[in-house]
Design an enzyme around this catalytic site. Structure first.
Site, PDB file in Angstrom:
ATOM      1  N   LEU A  90      13.325  34.207   8.041  1.00 18.40           N
ATOM      2  CA  LEU A  90      13.311  33.929   6.611  1.00 18.40           C
ATOM      3  C   LEU A  90      14.363  34.728   5.861  1.00 18.40           C
ATOM      4  O   LEU A  90      14.083  35.313   4.818  1.00 18.40           O
ATOM      5  CB  LEU A  90      11.921  34.217   6.006  1.00 18.40           C
ATOM      6  CG  LEU A  90      10.848  33.182   6.275  1.00 18.40           C
ATOM      7  CD1 LEU A  90       9.563  33.563   5.567  1.00 18.40           C
ATOM      8  CD2 LEU A  90      11.300  31.811   5.800  1.00 18.40           C
ATOM      9  N   CYS A  91      15.543  34.799   6.434  1.00 18.22           N
ATOM     10  CA  CYS A  91      16.602  35.474   5.694  1.00 18.22           C
ATOM     11  C   CYS A  91      17.879  34.653   5.768  1.00 18.22           C
ATOM     12  O   CYS A  91      18.937  35.166   6.065  1.00 18.22           O
ATOM     13  CB  CYS A  91      16.808  36.902   6.196  1.00 18.22           C
ATOM     14  SG  CYS A  91      16.781  37.051   7.967  1.00 18.22           S
ATOM     15  N   GLY A  92      17.743  33.366   5.509  1.00 22.93           N
ATOM     16  CA  GLY A  92      18.910  32.507   5.458  1.00 22.93           C
ATOM     17  C   GLY A  92      19.592  32.430   6.808  1.00 22.93           C
ATOM     18  O   GLY A  92      18.943  32.408   7.852  1.00 22.93           O
TER      19      GLY A  92
END
Lengths: 289, 136
Positions: A90-92
């Site tokens: 969940l960090c691009g």
């Protein structure tokens, strides 16, 4: 055509997603600040180390030999790739970018007929590379940097690398990580750490006295320098991860907002259509009587 | 006021100390040595021991260090250490704990390299214990 209830459920679910992403964004922002401070605080040591190495390099200039960690083994056969990623998603594109770069490097080296070994720092990298390169991964560190990056962790990684080097398991070690430029941009970079490229000493070397001797100091200094380089990139990575997560979550929050307004519009239209339909039914019923 | 020199104590995680002092005594591998202003440039490795910081003709601060490097040049002295603990914070219990973990390392060590590391950890623990003994 979805019923009114379907719309309400949809809107409620997007709303709670938005709440989560905006909270994650705020958490990432505060963690980013802390990560940046940690990176800042670690600078004096790295600079002091660099200065000492520079001075030592001056006194070693023109001499053949020197410790192997600096001059290399003289071969270029076995490569060790140190892949640094985050433990969480969940960090691009943060992890994906690092892993893509690492894959590229592995393929390049394999095409040249080199022997490749992989050491993973961070769970995401291990999980992804394990699919294709299971037999290349020699070890992985996945319990790291839960709260903050500690130097002992970097020292552990560096101890492993040093041990592998001393037992002749590789000749060249390259590290793949994301350099922190700003909260918006992180640059995936490769850095060769073994053999260590000697920093050019800018000024003429000062006439230092060495205790016990320059060779012994250098031999102590180089493994420690390795730990510092790894520590530094772990800190950069941690800051990059939070920066990437902040941006990704900001985008997600914005998308959720757009989706909510779109859905609300559709919900209101549908409601109005139903009311109109009911009115028409009543009126035409009354007329028929 | 006497001459002073810049003293910097740095750990990998942060800058611990940076100030003007009169004299610093550091535990070099070949023995303790004192550094006064205008000391000749020296580079030395450190062994486990205590750094004494002098101000106003007396010891102002003491730090226990495990290992590291000291660099003396015209601008002052920079000490790079893995860890530094103010001597006042060292207690018997901490030293004993350290000793126990070093002992287990010694017992587990099989390769030459491990043995060397374990011995180093043991030396740190011993030194810590002797510092604790002196303090209390």
């Amino acid at each position: 055509m979805p019923s009114l209830k379907d719309f309400r459920v949809r809107i409620a679910s997007v709303q709670s997603t938005k709440k989560i992403t905006s909270a994650m964004k705020m958490v990432a922002a505060s963690k980013l600040r802390r990560a940046q401070e940690a990176a800042e605080a670690a600078r004096p040591y790295a600079e002091g180390m660099e200065k000492m190495l520079g001075n030592l390099a001056g006194s070693f200039k023109g001499q053949a030999g020197g410790p192997k960690m600096m001059s290399g083994t003289g071969k270029d056969e076995a490569h060790l790739v140190l892949v640094m990623t985050a433990n969480r998603g969940l960090c691009g594109g943060f992890n994906t970018n690092i892993i893509r770069n690492a894959r590229l490097l592995i393929r390049e080296l394999k095409d040249k007929g080199k022997q490749v070994k992989v050491l993973c720092v961070g769970r995401k990298g291990r999980d992804s590379l394990r699919r294709d390169y299971r037999d290349l991964i020699v070890d992985s560190f996945t319990e790291f940097a839960r709260k903050r990056v500690a130097f002992v962790e970097a020292a552990e990684v560096s101890a492993k690398v040093t041990e592998m080097f001393n037992t002749g398991q590789f000749d060249v070690c390259t590290m793949v990580y994301a350099r922190f430029k700003s909260a918006l941009t992180q640059v995936v970079s490769r850095q060769q750490i073994v053999p260590f490229p000697m920093p050019e000493s800018a000024a003429a070397p000062m006439p230092y006295e060495y205790e016990p001797s320059d060779t012994e100091i250098l031999e102590e200094l180089l493994p420690r320098n390795l730990a510092i380089q790894i520590f530094r990139s772990m800190l950069e990575n941690a800051a990059s991860e939070q920066g990437a997560r902040m941006t990704a979550m900001d985008n997600a929050t914005r998308n959720a907002g757009e989706m909510i307004s779109g859905l609300t519009l559709k919900y209101n239209r549908t409601r109005q259509a139903i009311i109109t339909k009911e009115l028409i039914e009543i009126i035409s019923g009354a007329e028929a009587v | 006021m006497a001459d002073t020199l810049q003293f910097e104590l740095v750990s990998p995680e942060r800058l611990l100390l940076s100030e003007q002092v009169e004299m610093v005594v550091v535990p070099g591998t070949d023995g303790y040595f004192g550094v006064l202003p205008k000391h000749a440039p020296v580079m030395s490795t450190l062994r486990p021991g205590v750094i004494d910081v002098y101000r106003g003709g007396a010891i102002a601060q003491q730090y226990f260090v495990a290992a590291g490097f000291a660099e003396v040049n015209v601008s002052g002295i920079t000490v790079l250490v893995d860890e530094a603990v103010p001597v006042a914070e060292i207690t018997r219990a901490k030293a004993d704990e350290r000793r126990a973990s070093a002992q287990s390392l010694v017992e587990k060590a099989t390769s030459e390299d491990d043995k060397r590391k374990a011995a180093a950890a043991m030396r740190v623990a011993d030194e810590m214990a002797s510092v604790a003994g002196r303090a209390n």
